[in-house]
Enzyme design. Structure first.
Site, PDB file in Angstrom:
ATOM      1  N   ASP A  33     -21.365  13.588  -3.368  1.00  0.00           N
ATOM      2  CA  ASP A  33     -20.858  12.722  -4.437  1.00  0.00           C
ATOM      3  C   ASP A  33     -21.310  13.191  -5.824  1.00  0.00           C
ATOM      4  O   ASP A  33     -20.548  13.160  -6.781  1.00  0.00           O
ATOM      5  CB  ASP A  33     -21.342  11.282  -4.231  1.00  0.00           C
ATOM      6  CG  ASP A  33     -20.594  10.628  -3.088  1.00  0.00           C
ATOM      7  OD1 ASP A  33     -19.715  11.297  -2.503  1.00  0.00           O
ATOM      8  OD2 ASP A  33     -20.899   9.466  -2.780  1.00  0.00           O
ATOM      9  N   TYR A  36     -19.249  15.964  -7.058  1.00  0.00           N
ATOM     10  CA  TYR A  36     -17.931  15.448  -7.462  1.00  0.00           C
ATOM     11  C   TYR A  36     -18.058  14.811  -8.846  1.00  0.00           C
ATOM     12  O   TYR A  36     -17.265  15.081  -9.752  1.00  0.00           O
ATOM     13  CB  TYR A  36     -17.448  14.418  -6.433  1.00  0.00           C
ATOM     14  CG  TYR A  36     -16.116  13.801  -6.769  1.00  0.00           C
ATOM     15  CD1 TYR A  36     -14.931  14.332  -6.260  1.00  0.00           C
ATOM     16  CD2 TYR A  36     -16.026  12.699  -7.614  1.00  0.00           C
ATOM     17  CE1 TYR A  36     -13.703  13.776  -6.568  1.00  0.00           C
ATOM     18  CE2 TYR A  36     -14.809  12.135  -7.934  1.00  0.00           C
ATOM     19  CZ  TYR A  36     -13.649  12.679  -7.404  1.00  0.00           C
ATOM     20  OH  TYR A  36     -12.444  12.114  -7.726  1.00  0.00           O
ATOM     21  N   LYS A 115      -3.179  -1.560  13.059  1.00  0.00           N
ATOM     22  CA  LYS A 115      -2.611  -2.516  12.113  1.00  0.00           C
ATOM     23  C   LYS A 115      -3.736  -2.888  11.156  1.00  0.00           C
ATOM     24  O   LYS A 115      -4.660  -3.611  11.506  1.00  0.00           O
ATOM     25  CB  LYS A 115      -2.084  -3.752  12.844  1.00  0.00           C
ATOM     26  CG  LYS A 115      -1.385  -4.731  11.920  1.00  0.00           C
ATOM     27  CD  LYS A 115      -0.660  -5.790  12.734  1.00  0.00           C
ATOM     28  CE  LYS A 115       0.278  -6.620  11.898  1.00  0.00           C
ATOM     29  NZ  LYS A 115      -0.358  -7.320  10.802  1.00  0.00           N
ATOM     30  N   GLU A 173      -0.698   0.307   3.431  1.00  0.00           N
ATOM     31  CA  GLU A 173      -1.570  -0.854   3.325  1.00  0.00           C
ATOM     32  C   GLU A 173      -2.762  -0.529   2.434  1.00  0.00           C
ATOM     33  O   GLU A 173      -3.466   0.466   2.657  1.00  0.00           O
ATOM     34  CB  GLU A 173      -2.042  -1.214   4.740  1.00  0.00           C
ATOM     35  CG  GLU A 173      -2.559  -2.598   4.896  1.00  0.00           C
ATOM     36  CD  GLU A 173      -1.454  -3.649   5.164  1.00  0.00           C
ATOM     37  OE1 GLU A 173      -0.256  -3.314   5.027  1.00  0.00           O
ATOM     38  OE2 GLU A 173      -1.827  -4.772   5.499  1.00  0.00           O
ATOM     39  N   CYS A 407     -34.615 -29.047  -4.882  1.00  0.00           N
ATOM     40  CA  CYS A 407     -34.614 -27.642  -4.472  1.00  0.00           C
ATOM     41  C   CYS A 407     -35.639 -27.467  -3.361  1.00  0.00           C
ATOM     42  O   CYS A 407     -36.793 -27.871  -3.508  1.00  0.00           O
ATOM     43  CB  CYS A 407     -34.959 -26.759  -5.667  1.00  0.00           C
ATOM     44  SG  CYS A 407     -35.290 -25.056  -5.206  1.00  0.00           S
TER      45      CYS A 407
HETATM   46  S1  IVH Z   1       4.906  -0.947   9.502  1.00  0.00           S
HETATM   47  C1  IVH Z   1       8.950  -2.905   9.140  1.00  0.00           C
HETATM   48  N1  IVH Z   1       2.499  -0.184  10.115  1.00  0.00           N
HETATM   49  O1  IVH Z   1       1.435  -5.615   8.764  1.00  0.00           O
HETATM   50  C2  IVH Z   1       7.587  -2.568   9.448  1.00  0.00           C
HETATM   51  N2  IVH Z   1       2.746  -2.259   8.997  1.00  0.00           N
HETATM   52  O2  IVH Z   1       2.351  -8.167   9.759  1.00  0.00           O
HETATM   53  C3  IVH Z   1       6.875  -2.127   8.268  1.00  0.00           C
HETATM   54  N3  IVH Z   1       0.624  -3.381   8.480  1.00  0.00           N
HETATM   55  O3  IVH Z   1       3.718  -6.242   6.164  1.00  0.00           O
HETATM   56  C4  IVH Z   1       5.430  -2.183   8.430  1.00  0.00           C
HETATM   57  N4  IVH Z   1      -0.685  -1.844   9.328  1.00  0.00           N
HETATM   58  O4  IVH Z   1       1.566  -4.966   5.609  1.00  0.00           O
HETATM   59  C5  IVH Z   1       3.236  -1.145   9.552  1.00  0.00           C
HETATM   60  N5  IVH Z   1       0.400   0.664  10.653  1.00  0.00           N
HETATM   61  C6  IVH Z   1       1.156  -0.295  10.105  1.00  0.00           C
HETATM   62  C7  IVH Z   1       0.584  -1.433   9.517  1.00  0.00           C
HETATM   63  C8  IVH Z   1       1.422  -2.400   8.985  1.00  0.00           C
HETATM   64  C9  IVH Z   1      -0.642  -2.999   8.698  1.00  0.00           C
HETATM   65  C10 IVH Z   1       1.004  -4.653   7.824  1.00  0.00           C
HETATM   66  C11 IVH Z   1       2.124  -4.562   6.829  1.00  0.00           C
HETATM   67  C12 IVH Z   1       3.140  -5.577   7.246  1.00  0.00           C
HETATM   68  C13 IVH Z   1       2.314  -6.487   8.088  1.00  0.00           C
HETATM   69  C14 IVH Z   1       3.154  -7.277   9.056  1.00  0.00           C
END
Ligand code: IVH
Length: 664
Positions: A33, A36, A115, A173, A407
């Site tokens: 770091d 950088y 996700k 995201e 307190c």
């Molecule tokens: S694809 C039409 N891929 O989950 C599909 N979404 O609950 C487009 N999200 O609004 C989204 N990880 O904000 C996709 N690997 C991922 C994701 C992801 C998080 C979120 C996204 C979406 C929400 C839906």
């Protein structure tokens, strides 16, 4: 000569961008770091000396110069859809049956990826340059948050590589890594602000800030997961498209391909087991049909595509006994109830304590000592008590927890905050508060007196050797050496560490005071604006509120703090004891000394940040509004009401070129 500098600047920018990709995209940093930071400072220095060479895509230009009034909205060229959820194998099988039926028994395969629990963003690149970023909003229209998004170092301002479509909308995201989330919440508790419930809310809250300089401190990150509008298709499959995005320098998460839903189910189970080892929060997995032409065949239901499904993990909970409730006193006197639990395993860690947030929350839950309680990890990070199992309660023995009227540390008076959430000990001499304040004062981000640790502070306070920040600077070697378990060598180290802190930069001293709502970032703004502690202490309330990044609440707490007789005495005692904070950068001249200057309209050659810096460097002050006190208005093109007001008040108005001449 000029060309040499230009080349050097370009070379530094490329080098920094390369390290950004190594760090954020490939997860394989090559340098530390500090190295950088050194590259970054060198670039900043060169650009400061050659303002004409600054370009908007330079890594130094990520933070925009002023807060915005609100967010504009924009229509998404391709709607941003949501995803349907499933919670078990059966539902995944049913999804696969629908896909098979929709595709009429043509073969297909799937991808599966984490996700991320953050918020969806659409990044619009034109000719490889990031031109706009928008939130999902209602799916059709979102808020334009380009300024804030530009502060996220994981997001490239320019794409790299070949065959980048003329227009490319990257979707993904924005999230807050677990560590950054925990740190932010700790700071919020200190400042008496409510904590964010989970990293998702924290990320959303950070992106909706009107001041990008604050967003920049929030350590947000990003993963790209799909493509919106594109002037030319990137690939035939989702998997290949993600590969392309990665080649363009965007961070893309690990994606696995699978031929059947049974394979997908196996992957889901194994990823669920390892999810806690990630340094960001995921709340499930997203399963997508891989081939784009099959997306078209399957279509959408309007709100969600039929080619995609989320597999959501069950929230992790555990049952345990709440053995006792203790009340902690924070540095600003905030009283926080904390549940002490019979140790229990939850989401990979042993949990012994859980926050109860505040007394309103405690009353709402009505959890009592001795209760069997259910705990959950909010955002799988901070354990929380979610409910008490009332039927297991001993109705004769059990009593609601009594809200403290004093307190618990000093017996001092307790008051409810104006906004009604927190209870606070208002005794200015509370030892528990003093210990917390001192711990903050000596902390790494403030005066950095690293040899003055938590237990030494506690001993010094208990022995009444330290009652204020100033007492740190009058401590004597013999006082320290007399303490139990303190060797002469250690005492000498403590003395050295204290002495070294006397010349810390001014902003660190301002931050160390622990003024409510004032963190390191605001302290820097104040130090730059006023240049000395004296000037800050003499500031009128209106002078504080006229600073762009200082809001009225912060201005009030600064003003109140610096006009409190006890605080003034402590500051003066510190200065008398030899604390001599180093002033912000030397001024280039004094030609603008004593002048309050307002800048308005669109400038031709300078950014707002640059012109403000130049004003400061030459002794002037900037303000965002024209008043009788304004000495000069610098007006660019399309200047509006400020120009009118200045003319009415007979204030001198000049343009940018004249301004530059004046300070030369
Ligand atoms: S694809 C039409 N891929 O989950 C599909 N979404 O609950 C487009 N999200 O609004 C989204 N990880 O904000 C996709 N690997 C991922 C994701 C992801 C998080 C979120 C996204 C979406 C929400 C839906």
């Amino acid at each position: 000569m000029k060309n040499d500098i230009k080349n050097k600047i370009e070379q530094l920018r490329d080098e920094i961008r390369r390290h950004d990709v190594l760090y954020y995209v490939q997860n394989a940093p090559e340098i530390m770091d500090q190295q950088y930071d050194a590259l970054f400072s060198e670039l900043k220095q060169l650009e400061a000396e050659h303002l004409e060479l600054v370009t908007p895509d330079s890594p130094t230009q990520r933070v925009s110069e002023r807060p915005v009034a609100g967010f504009e909205t924009v229509a998404h060229a391709v709607p941003m859809l949501s995803i349907d959820n499933t919670y078990n194998e059966d539902e995944l099988q049913k999804f696969d049956e629908r896909v098979a039926k929709g595709l009429e028994s043509v073969t297909y395969d799937y991808t599966v990826e984490p996700k991320i629990d953050g918020l969806a963003i659409s990044l619009r690149y034109e000719k490889g340059l990031l031109v706009r970023a928008a939130t999902r909003g209602d799916g059709n229209r979102g808020d334009v948050v380009t300024g804030n998004i530009r502060t996220i170092r994981a997001i490239p301002l320019t794409l790299e590589g070949d065959n980048i479509p003329e227009v490319l909308e990257v979707r993904g995201e924005v999230y807050m890594p677990k560590k950054a989330f925990a740190k932010l919440n700790a700071l919020r508790v200190d400042a008496g602000e409510p904590e964010f419930a989970n990293p998702r809310n924290a990320a959303a809250g950070s992106l909706k800030l009107l001041d990008a300089r604050v967003t920049a401190t929030r350590k947000l990150a990003f993963f790209a997961y799909s493509v919106g509008q594109a002037s030319a298709p990137l690939a035939q499959t989702h998997d290949d498209a993600l590969g392309k995005l990665r080649d363009f320098g965007l961070p893309v998460n690990q994606v696995e391909k699978a031929k059947t839903i049974d394979n997908i189910i196996t992957i889901c189970h194994s990823r669920e087991k390892t999810k806690n080892s990630l340094d960001y929060q995921i709340d499930g997995l997203v399963i997508k049909v891989n081939q784009y032409d099959q997306h078209d065949i399957l279509g959408t239901t309007g709100r969600a595509p039929k080619w995609c499904i989320a597999y959501k993990f069950a929230a992790e909970q555990a049952e345990t006994i709440l053995e006792s409730i203790t009340v902690q006193v924070g540095k600003n006197g905030t009283l926080t109830p904390v549940a002490n639990l019979k140790p229990v395993q939850l989401a990979g860690t042993t949990v012994k304590r859980a926050t109860l947030h505040n007394f309103d929350q405690l009353a709402r839950l009505d959890v009592r000592c001795g209760d069997t309680v259910i705990i959950e990890k909010a955002g799988e990070i901070i354990p929380q008590v979610v409910e008490a199992i009332v039927k297991q309660r001993d109705l004769f023995e059990s009593k609601p927890f009594e809200i403290p009227v004093q307190c618990p540390a000093c017996g001092g008076q307790v008051q409810k905050d104006q906004d009604g959430v927190y209870l606070r000990c208002v005794n200015p001499n509370c030892a528990a508060q003093l210990k917390q304040q001192l711990e903050y004062f000596v902390g790494k981000g403030q005066m950095n007196i690293d040899k003055l640790g938590v237990s030494l502070i506690a001993r010094l306070v208990d022995k009444e050797l330290v009652k204020t920040f100033a007492d740190i600077y009058t401590l004597r070697f013999d006082q320290l050496a007399q303490l139990e378990r303190m060797a002469d060598k250690s005492a000498a180290n403590v003395m050295d560490s204290i002495a070294a802190s006397k010349t810390q930069p001014l902003w660190r001293l301002i931050a160390a005071l622990g003024i409510r709502n004032v963190g390191g970032q605001s302290a820097q703004i104040l130090a730059d604006e006023f240049g000395s502690l004296d000037a800050l202490m003499d500031a009128f309330a209106e002078q504080l509120t006229s600073i762009d990044q200082i809001g009225p609440v912060m201005a009030e707490s600064i003003y109140d703090y610096l006009h409190d007789a006890d605080n003034i005495k402590v500051i003066n005692d510190m200065l008398a004891a030899g604390v001599k904070p180093s002033a912000p950068k030397e001024k280039a001249s004094n030609v603008l000394e004593g002048m309050t200057i307002v800048v308005t309209g669109t400038l031709k050659t300078l950014t707002r940040q640059q012109i403000k810096q130049m004003i400061k460097d030459h002794g002037g002050k900037t303000s965002s509004s024209v008043s009788k006190k304004t000495a000069l208005l610098i007006a660019g093109e399309n200047a509006g009401s400020k120009l009118e007001k200045a003319q009415k008040l007979n204030i001198e108005v000049i343009n940018e070129t004249k301004f530059i001449k004046r300070i030369k």
